[in-house]
Design an enzyme around this catalytic site. Structure first.
Site, PDB file in Angstrom:
ATOM      1  N   GLY A 176     -41.596   5.773 -17.070  1.00  0.00           N
ATOM      2  CA  GLY A 176     -41.325   4.423 -16.617  1.00  0.00           C
ATOM      3  C   GLY A 176     -41.122   3.497 -17.791  1.00  0.00           C
ATOM      4  N   GLY A 201     -41.046  -4.645 -19.318  1.00  0.00           N
ATOM      5  CA  GLY A 201     -40.875  -5.622 -20.373  1.00  0.00           C
ATOM      6  C   GLY A 201     -41.859  -5.469 -21.513  1.00  0.00           C
ATOM      7  N   GLY A 227     -43.269  -2.484 -22.554  1.00  0.00           N
ATOM      8  CA  GLY A 227     -43.241  -1.212 -23.250  1.00  0.00           C
ATOM      9  C   GLY A 227     -42.690  -0.105 -22.386  1.00  0.00           C
ATOM     10  N   ASP A 237     -55.851  -5.427 -10.348  1.00  0.00           N
ATOM     11  CA  ASP A 237     -54.591  -5.066  -9.698  1.00  0.00           C
ATOM     12  C   ASP A 237     -54.738  -3.771  -8.905  1.00  0.00           C
ATOM     13  OD1 ASP A 237     -51.973  -5.467  -8.950  1.00  0.00           O
ATOM     14  OD2 ASP A 237     -51.112  -4.548 -10.745  1.00  0.00           O
TER      15      ASP A 237
END
Length: 351
Positions: free
Chosen positions: A22, A25, A27, A137
């Site tokens: 994946g 922004g 890394g 999260d």
């Protein structure tokens, strides 16, 4: 997994890079293999963020704290270099799908699976909170499924990134539809916020629907703060537990340890997932068994006029039907026996 790009490193420390898991922004996440053959997800932070002294200090602190998390259901950091020009860290890897993908492809999980899921994730959050961290999260995309239990990913490290980037621009930290009311108001979340998010994840896993609905981000955040969650479709034993987690007042929610006790039930970890998800895990595991061979060893010329000696690469196997069936059959052993877990840190999967 996508192929490596020309700008991607072929090696980092003792890891040979195999492909892209994946990118985002902040890394890129690459799949690496250690000299001993273990797979790892290697997150490389973009150098522009590493130049920020405050970011680097937070990154050091969060890596240090993440190493202290001790739970079989939380993915551990196994290696890191916080002082590199482009700081990086590696976590163990398993090919299990996230809850969101599993629900999309096979439908909601049965009641006994969700009860077991909640208990094991509560245990993971208890370990994260004991280490002095807050996840911030917890969502379906950050929970991977495996035959021996779920794996919570992204814990702790996301806090270092968000403190530098998101909070600085007054953005809400977390994922709308799965974050707590205090997060929706832009306040600093604590452990109770993780419990609220876990309640949302359990409701989604059991019904395929978010308890505060979908739609524009602003509308979802408003409903999270002001509206009663929609829990009518939840099975009876789950409904009061999830409702307890989704209390608007953080002080009224159970702790992770209390939630684990509420979800205690004589449900063995083995065979806790329905057959369609087991097959999905086996398919992913089979793809991991088909990873590229180790590259040939290259010997540099000894001096002027010398030629470079390159060992012949190993011959590619001839894929017979018998070998293909053996590959798929071996997938279960790879997944069940692996101690590694798939990790993504604030990035999108390649499509």
């Amino acid at each position: 997994m996508a192929p490596l790009r020309p700008t991607d490193p072929s090696r980092i420390a003792g890891y040979r890079m195999l492909g892209r898991l994946g990118a985002g922004g902040m890394g890129v996440v690459l799949l690496g293999r250690s000299a001993g053959g273990a797979l790892a997800a290697v997150k490389i932070i973009h150098p522009s963020y590493a130049q920020d002294a405050a970011f680097r200090e937070r990154f050091r602190r969060e890596v240090r704290l993440a190493r202290q998390v001790r739970s079989r259901y939380a993915v551990p950091v196994v290696d890191a270099d916080t002082e590199a020009l482009a700081p990086w860290l590696a976590t163990e890897f398993v090919p299990g799908p996230p809850i969101g993908e599993a629900v999309d492809r096979t439908g909601p999980l049965p009641e006994h699976s969700v009860l077991r899921l909640g208990r094991m994730l509560a245990e993971a959050l208890e370990a994260v909170h004991t280490a002095g961290m807050v996840h911030r999260d917890v969502k379906p995309g950050n929970v991977l499924l495996a035959p021996d239990g779920p794996r919570l990913i992204d814990f702790g490290i996301a806090r270092a990134l968000d403190d530098t980037v998101l909070t600085a621009t007054d953005m809400v930290v977390g994922s709308p539809g799965f974050l707590a009311p205090e997060q929706a108001r832009g306040e600093q979340p604590g452990p109770a916020g993780d419990v609220f998010s876990l309640g949302c994840v359990l409701a989604y896993a059991a019904t395929g629907e978010r308890p505060f609905g979908a739609g524009p981000v602003e509308a979802v955040l408003y409903r999270t703060v002001h509206d009663t969650p929609r829990l009518d479709a939840l099975p009876g034993p789950l409904r009061p537990v999830v409702a307890h987690c989704l209390a608007k007042d953080a002080a009224r929610r159970p702790t992770a340890a209390e939630l684990r006790a509420l979800l205690t039930r004589d449900t063995p970890a083995e065979g806790w997932l329905p057959a369609p998800i087991d097959r999905l895990i086996a398919e992913r595991s089979a793809r991991m068994l088909a990873l590229p061979d180790i590259e040939a060893t290259r010997v540099e010329p000894a001096g002027p006029g010398a030629t470079t000696a390159v060992t012949a690469p190993p011959a590619r196997p001839h894929w017979t039907r018998r070998r293909t069936l053996a590959l798929v059959a071996g997938a279960a052993a790879l997944t069940a026996g692996s101690t590694t877990a798939f990790w993504l840190l604030g990035v999108d999967r390649p499509t």
